[in-house]
Write an enzyme that holds these catalytic residues in place. Structure first.
Site, PDB file in Angstrom:
ATOM      1  N   ARG A 103      28.230  40.376  35.833  1.00  0.00           N
ATOM      2  CA  ARG A 103      28.431  41.406  34.806  1.00  0.00           C
ATOM      3  C   ARG A 103      28.728  40.675  33.495  1.00  0.00           C
ATOM      4  O   ARG A 103      29.848  40.238  33.256  1.00  0.00           O
ATOM      5  CB  ARG A 103      29.595  42.312  35.193  1.00  0.00           C
ATOM      6  CG  ARG A 103      30.052  43.282  34.114  1.00  0.00           C
ATOM      7  CD  ARG A 103      31.184  44.146  34.646  1.00  0.00           C
ATOM      8  NE  ARG A 103      31.821  44.929  33.599  1.00  0.00           N
ATOM      9  CZ  ARG A 103      32.603  45.993  33.832  1.00  0.00           C
ATOM     10  NH1 ARG A 103      32.820  46.370  35.073  1.00  0.00           N
ATOM     11  NH2 ARG A 103      33.157  46.639  32.852  1.00  0.00           N
ATOM     12  N   ASP A 110      43.001  45.947  34.807  1.00  0.00           N
ATOM     13  CA  ASP A 110      42.022  45.167  34.070  1.00  0.00           C
ATOM     14  C   ASP A 110      41.859  45.776  32.683  1.00  0.00           C
ATOM     15  O   ASP A 110      42.671  46.609  32.266  1.00  0.00           O
ATOM     16  CB  ASP A 110      40.697  45.098  34.828  1.00  0.00           C
ATOM     17  CG  ASP A 110      40.085  46.477  35.061  1.00  0.00           C
ATOM     18  OD1 ASP A 110      40.604  47.481  34.520  1.00  0.00           O
ATOM     19  OD2 ASP A 110      39.081  46.561  35.792  1.00  0.00           O
TER      20      ASP A 110
END
Length: 540
Positions: free
Chosen positions: A188, A463
Site C-alpha cells: 500500500r 494508526d
C-alpha cells in the site's frame, strides 16, 4: 521475467536496465538526514541503485503535471465546499458520478488471476519496516498482507529504505523465518498527500506514492509476474474516478517501461474518502483492467467527512464509541453501496480491519474481542462482503471461517441517495469521549516521534486512520464549542490542557507540542500525517 529466467527474458531485462542507465536525469538523494533517521548505507545502495533512480526519474517526470493537477482539483473542490453558506448547500455538491459508459452499462472488471480470487482475510497495517511483524503476517495463513507504507507506517527515511529492503527480500522469500507458503504481498504505497522529501527529481520533490510504487515495481515487478504472485497493490485515499484513471495510466506506463505484460498489475482501491463514495462505479470503470475490487474502512472514511465539511458545526460527530459503527445509517449505506457496486461489476468487496490485539489481554478481554470481531464480520459477510482485514494474526482463522461459512442474506436494499451518505448521527459528547480521543492522538503522535507508525492502546491498534478521526473530532468540538452531556462545560483548549496533566508523563515534550498545535491551529490540516511530516524537525 527475472535475470534467472530464459535467455530471451534475461536479454530483455538487460536491455531495459541499459536503457535506464543511459537516461540523463538529475536525481538527488538527500544525505542531510538526522542520525536517527539515516538509513543503512548498504540498504540504501541496494534499494536505490543507479538504474532504480533512473526509473524513478522517468516515472516522476512523466506524471509530474498530472499529480500537480490532482492537487489543484482537490483544493478547488475543498474551496467550493468551504464557500457554501449551509451544510445542505455543501451536500448538494455531492452527487453520484456513474455512467453512461462508452461501451454501455454491461461491463465488468477483467477476470482476476486465480491466486487473487480468495479475499477472505488480509493482515492490515503491516509496516515493511517492522521486520518481525512482516514475517509473522506472511506466516499467518491469511490470504494476503497489506504491506502498509501509509496508515501503519512512519515514513522516516530510515524506515522507508529499510521497509523497501525488507519488501524486495520478502518477495523472494529471503527474509529469515518466512515459511514455504507465505501470504500474498499487497503493498500500500503512500497516499498522494505525502511526498518523499529525501528524493528530488530534476529539482522537484518526488511524490511518496510514485516512489513507493516505483521502487517496488523496479525491483520486484518482473519477478512477481514470472511467479504469478503479483504485482498487487492497495491504493489509499483516492478522492475521485479521475484519480483512479491516473493510477491506470501509471500502471500502463510502468508495465510498458519495465517490459511487463499489459494489465498484469492489480489493485484494491480503498474507498476511504466521502467524495470517492459518490464515484465507486466510475472508479471501477477507470480501473477495470487493473481492479482487484474495493475496500471500505470506517475511520478514514468518517474522518474525511469531518475534513471536507470542516466549515460546518453540523458535521461534528458525537461520541464515536457510542454513536459511530458500521450499523450507523450513513456507514451502513456506504458499505451496502460498495458491496452492491462490486457485485454488479464482478469485483471483490472487502471491509475494514478488526483492530484488536489479543496478546497481553486477560482471557475475559480476549473473549470480548473475539465476540466483537465475530459480530462485526458476520454482519459484513451477511451483507455480501467477500472478506475483511485483521491486525492480529491470531484472528485470521476466526475471520476466515466467518467468510467461508456465512452466506449473504440476499436482501436487496434500496439504492441510497446522496443524502443517505451524509445524514450524520446525532448524539452527545462526554468528558470520557474527549479524553479517549486525546489519548489516541497522543499515542499516535508519540509513535511518530519514535518512528513506529502505530500504537496499541487498550488492546486496539491505533494508526493514522483512528488518529485522524480522533483529532478531527477534537478540532471540531473545540472550534464549535461543543457542550458536554449534562453539563455547562464546553470543549475548549482549557479543557484539553486540564486533561493533558495526567497524560503528559507518558509522552515526550515533542508529542505534547505537536498535539496542542494540531488541535488549536485555525486552518484545519487536511491530513495529520502531512502535518507531522512538515513538523518533522520537532520530532526527528
Amino acid at each position: 521475467m527475472t535475470a534467472s529466467a530464459s535467455g530471451s527474458g534475461a536479454d530483455r531485462l538487460a536491455r531495459i536496465h541499459a536503457h535506464l542507465r543511459a537516461i540523463d536525469h538529475a536525481v538527488y538523494v538527500s544525505t542531510s538526514v538526522p542520525a536517527a533517521s539515516s538509513p543503512d548505507p548498504d540498504k540504501l545502495a541496494t534499494v536505490l541503485p543507479p538504474e532504480a533512480k533512473a526509473f524513478l526519474a522517468t516515472l516522476a517526470d512523466r506524471f509530474r503535471d498530472e499529480v500537480r493537477q490532482l492537487h489543484l482539483v482537490r483544493q478547488e473542490r475543498q474551496l467550493q465546499l468551504d464557500l457554501c453558506s449551509t451544510i445542505d448547500e455543501a451536500r448538494s455538491l455531492c452527487v453520484f458520478r456513474n455512467g453512461p459508459y462508452p461501451d454501455g452499462d454491461n461491463w465488468t472488471i477483467n477476470p482476476l488471476p486465480q491466486i487473487l480470487r480468495d479475499r477472505r482475510v488480509d493482515i492490515g497495517d503491516t509496516s515493511p519496516a517492522r521486520t518481525d511483524e512482516l514475517v509473522s503476517a506472511l506466516n499467518s495463513g491469511a490470504q494476503g498482507v497489506q504491506v502498509d507504507m501509509d496508515d501503519g507506517h512512519c515514513p522516516s527515511w530510515k524506515n522507508v529504505i529499510h521497509g523497501h529492503w525488507n519488501l524486495l527480500h520478502a518477495v523472494r522469500g529471503k527474509l529469515p523465518g518466512i515459511t514455504a507458503s507465505p501470504a500474498l504481498l499487497l503493498p500500500r504505497p503512500r497516499a498522494w498527500n505525502m511526498d518523499e522529501e529525501n528524493v528530488l527529481v530534476n529539482g522537484h520533490v518526488m511524490p511518496g506514492a510514485l516512489f513507493d510504487f516505483g521502487v517496488h515495481m523496479f525491483h520486484s515487478g518482473a519477478h512477481l509476474t514470472s511467479t504469478g504472485r503479483g504485482p498487487f497493490f492497495y491504493l489509499p485515499k483516492l478522492e475521485s474516478a479521475d484519480e483512479a484513471a491516473l493510477w491506470t495510466r501509471i500502471f500502463a506506463y510502468t508495465e510498458a517501461t519495465l517490459g511487463i505484460p499489459q494489465h498484469t498489475i492489480k489493485a484494491v482501491v480503498l474507498i476511504e474518502h466521502i467524495l470517492a463514495a459518490f464515484e465507486m462505479d466510475a472508479i471501477l470503470f477507470a480501473m477495470r483492467h487493473y481492479s482487484a475490487g474495493l475496500n471500505c474502512g470506517m475511520w478514514d472514511y468518517t474522518a474525511s467527512i469531518l475534513s471536507k465539511f470542516r466549515a460546518f458545526p453540523e458535521a461534528s460527530l458525537p461520541d464515536r464509541q457510542a454513536f459511530v459503527s458500521m450499523q450507523t445509517p450513513f456507514l451502513s449505506h456506504y458499505m451496502h453501496l460498495l458491496i452492491a457496486t462490486c457485485k454488479k461489476r464482478q469485483a471483490p468487496a472487502t471491509t475494514g480491519m478488526a483492530p484488536f490485539v489479543l496478546a497481553g489481554a486477560t482471557p475475559d478481554a480476549q473473549a470480548a474481542m473475539r465476540l466483537k470481531t465475530t459480530t462485526g464480520k458476520t454482519l459484513e459477510a451477511r451483507a455480501g462482503a467477500d472478506g475483511a482485514l485483521v491486525f492480529d494474526p491470531a484472528l485470521v482463522p476466526l475471520v476466515q471461517d466467518i467468510f467461508a461459512t456465512t452466506a449473504a442474506t440476499g436482501a436487496v436494499l434500496p439504492a441510497p441517495s446522496p443524502r443517505d451518505l451524509l445524514v450524520l448521527p446525532q448524539g452527545h459528547v462526554t468528558l470520557q469521549s474527549v479524553e479517549f480521543n486525546l489519548r489516541v492522538v497522543l499515542a499516535y503522535i508519540e509513535s511518530w516521534v519514535r518512528q513506529e507508525g502505530i500504537a496499541v492502546l487498550d488492546n486496539c491498534v491505533e494508526d493514522s486512520a483512528t488518529a485522524e478521526i480522533a483529532r478531527s473530532q477534537l478540532w471540531h468540538w473545540i472550534k464549535y464549542q461543543q457542550r458536554l452531556q449534562d453539563s455547562n462545560i464546553v470543549v475548549s483548549l482549557g479543557l484539553i490542557h486540564s486533561l493533558l496533566g495526567p497524560l503528559v508523563p507518558r509522552v515526550s515534550p515533542a508529542t505534547r507540542r505537536l498535539a496542542l498545535h494540531v488541535l488549536q491551529v485555525q486552518g484545519f490540516p487536511t491530513f495529520l500525517t502531512t502535518f507531522l511530516q512538515h513538523q518533522r524537525l520537532v520530532w526527528e
